[in-house]
Enzyme design. Structure first.
Site, PDB file in Angstrom:
ATOM      1  NE  ARG A 115      25.451 -53.361  24.032  1.00  0.00           N
ATOM      2  CZ  ARG A 115      24.631 -54.396  24.118  1.00  0.00           C
ATOM      3  NH1 ARG A 115      24.274 -55.053  23.042  1.00  0.00           N
ATOM      4  NH2 ARG A 115      24.196 -54.769  25.303  1.00  0.00           N
ATOM      5  CE  LYS A 137      39.548 -34.912  21.729  1.00  0.00           C
ATOM      6  NZ  LYS A 137      40.223 -33.765  22.335  1.00  0.00           N
ATOM      7  CD  GLU A 179      40.293 -24.704  17.675  1.00  0.00           C
ATOM      8  OE1 GLU A 179      41.420 -25.224  17.658  1.00  0.00           O
ATOM      9  OE2 GLU A 179      39.609 -24.613  18.721  1.00  0.00           O
ATOM     10  CE  LYS A 217      40.896 -32.487  15.316  1.00  0.00           C
ATOM     11  NZ  LYS A 217      39.724 -31.991  15.958  1.00  0.00           N
ATOM     12  CD  GLU A 227      43.293 -34.965  24.044  1.00  0.00           C
ATOM     13  OE1 GLU A 227      42.338 -34.778  23.292  1.00  0.00           O
ATOM     14  OE2 GLU A 227      43.514 -34.290  25.053  1.00  0.00           O
ATOM     15  NE  ARG A 231      42.001 -35.727  18.997  1.00  0.00           N
ATOM     16  CZ  ARG A 231      40.906 -36.246  18.500  1.00  0.00           C
ATOM     17  NH1 ARG A 231      40.811 -37.554  18.352  1.00  0.00           N
ATOM     18  NH2 ARG A 231      39.884 -35.490  18.138  1.00  0.00           N
ATOM     19  CG  ASN A 235      44.224 -30.261  24.517  1.00  0.00           C
ATOM     20  OD1 ASN A 235      43.167 -30.211  23.907  1.00  0.00           O
ATOM     21  ND2 ASN A 235      44.636 -31.349  25.162  1.00  0.00           N
ATOM     22  CG  HIS A 238      41.849 -25.387  23.260  1.00  0.00           C
ATOM     23  ND1 HIS A 238      42.653 -24.967  22.234  1.00  0.00           N
ATOM     24  CD2 HIS A 238      40.622 -25.593  22.711  1.00  0.00           C
ATOM     25  CE1 HIS A 238      41.945 -24.937  21.101  1.00  0.00           C
ATOM     26  NE2 HIS A 238      40.714 -25.313  21.370  1.00  0.00           N
ATOM     27  CG  HIS A 242      37.894 -25.039  26.915  1.00  0.00           C
ATOM     28  ND1 HIS A 242      38.038 -26.357  26.635  1.00  0.00           N
ATOM     29  CD2 HIS A 242      36.623 -24.738  26.608  1.00  0.00           C
ATOM     30  CE1 HIS A 242      36.902 -26.838  26.193  1.00  0.00           C
ATOM     31  NE2 HIS A 242      36.026 -25.878  26.152  1.00  0.00           N
ATOM     32  CG  HIS A 257      35.897 -22.572  20.929  1.00  0.00           C
ATOM     33  ND1 HIS A 257      36.161 -23.122  22.167  1.00  0.00           N
ATOM     34  CD2 HIS A 257      36.796 -23.129  20.067  1.00  0.00           C
ATOM     35  CE1 HIS A 257      37.165 -23.973  22.058  1.00  0.00           C
ATOM     36  NE2 HIS A 257      37.567 -23.998  20.797  1.00  0.00           N
TER      37      HIS A 257
HETATM   38  N1  GLY Z   1      39.553 -30.252  19.296  1.00  0.00           N
HETATM   39  C1  GLY Z   1      40.700 -30.929  19.688  1.00  0.00           C
HETATM   40  C2  GLY Z   1      40.700 -32.361  19.279  1.00  0.00           C
HETATM   41  O1  GLY Z   1      39.928 -32.768  18.448  1.00  0.00           O
HETATM   42  O2  GLY Z   1      41.477 -33.123  19.805  1.00  0.00           O
END
Ligand code: GLY
Length: 351
Positions: A115, A137, A179, A217, A227, A231, A235, A238, A242, A257
């Site tokens: 956990r 993430k 980025e 960031k 998000e 946040r 994107n 993307h 993406h 990428h």
């Molecule tokens: N790569 C985009 C984010 O971390 O939200």
């Protein structure tokens, strides 16, 4: 060394980040250390890490095969198995030494094992230093869908040492730089002007540029970890980028990428201009700059129809509405839901 305060941990950037790592390890008294790496970071980065952080000489090394196609639940099973077989407990620490695949997968394994156990990120590519390792993430790909299974779980520290970039190719530096361009365009027009003055890939990946990109960031992530609003600005580029990346990878084409995101930013800027969020002059400035760094990607009719499918099924959409984070002038963004397919097709054809 720069120290940036994230929600509940620090991000250290610079040569002295190894000293910060040693202080962190001494203070936290973990029962076991596990270093997750791939064959590249095993060869090129692990010796440096062990030299500078002697406590880690007692770590178990979990070496994974490199590649996005290994970012799967099968690889997680392998890591959970290794942790279990060697007696990992709640007070164990996972150290992710590598690019985005390692921090995504290692972070996911750490957040689910018993956990949740602690992990830290030591990113070794520019892409992971300025994006993947920052913001909590984690996840793996599933049934061909990128990052389909995952968690939001912040690491206990991020230790960024730009000397790891010395072994990276120019192409890999540009991969991460996309980025950096993105964050400047949506969040900071002064930084954007600074980027335009840079002359070489060495300058693209300087400690100063990395620090600014991470600060920007981190400010966004601190306001919206899960998000739900701001946040989403990250994107930009993307939705189309993406989708293009996924379509080309499916065709076994060699694309990184950042290269796909660079193309995505050009096309999404065109959409922003069509929607009058950005002037023709600003669009030209952005497009010329990105084109001066990245080669054009050939988009065949087949690729276009595949990428449109990916866009239609993107998790960023809300119901039937296609939601894009578009630049609003330079240095700001607007979340625009309801982008029409025709506008996307026009942007692809003008690209
Ligand atoms: N790569 C985009 C984010 O971390 O939200």
């Amino acid at each position: 060394m720069a120290t940036i305060k994230a929600n509940s941990y620090n991000i250290y950037i610079g040569d002295k980040s190894f000293d910060a790592l040693n202080t962190f390890l001494t203070k936290n008294k973990y029962s076991h250390y596990y270093i997750i790496c791939d064959e590249h970071t095993f060869e090129f980065c692990l010796p440096t890490l062990l030299f500078h952080a002697p406590l880690l000489n007692e770590a178990e090394i979990i070496e994974l095969e490199s590649g996005e196609d290994k970012k799967t639940l099968e690889t997680c099973l392998q890591v959970w198995g290794a942790l279990t077989d060697t007696g990992a407990d709640k007070k164990s620490l996972i150290i992710n030494l590598g690019g985005g695949v390692i921090s995504d997968l290692g972070g996911f394994v750490a957040s689910t094992f018993k956990r949740g156990i602690d992990c830290i990120n030591i990113p070794t590519t520019l892409l992971s230093m300025v994006d993947a390792s920052v913001g909590g993430k984690t996840g793996v790909d599933f049934e061909g869908i990128k990052n389909h299974i995952g968690t939001t779980a912040e690491p206990k520290g991020i230790f960024i040492n730009p000397t790891f970039l010395e072994t990276l190719s120019e192409r890999q530096i540009k991969n991460g730089f996309a980025e950096i361009i993105k964050i400047a365009l949506i969040a900071d027009s002064v930084f954007w002007k600074e980027l335009k003055k840079l002359k070489s890939t060495t300058e693209f990946s300087s400690e100063k540029i990395i620090t600014k990109a991470v600060e920007l960031k981190n400010t966004i992530v601190k306001k919206d970890l899960h998000e739900t609003n701001i946040r989403k600005s990250l994107n930009f580029g993307h939705n189309i980028g993406h989708a293009l990346e996924s379509a080309l990878i499916k065709q076994n084409k060699d694309v990184l990428h950042g290269e796909a995101i660079a193309a995505g930013m050009i096309m999404e800027t065109e959409i922003a201009q069509s929607l009058k969020r950005i002037s023709v002059k600003e669009q030209k400035e952005i497009t010329d700059y990105i084109r001066s760094i990245y080669k054009n990607i050939k988009i065949t009719k087949d690729t276009e129809s595949q990428l449109l499918q990916y866009i239609l099924h993107d998790k960023k959409n809300e119901g039937d509405d296609l939601c894009f984070a578009l630049p609003k002038g330079v240095g700001a963004y607007e979340l625009y839901c309801g982008v029409k397919l025709d506008l996307i097709k026009k942007a692809i054809s003008n690209y």
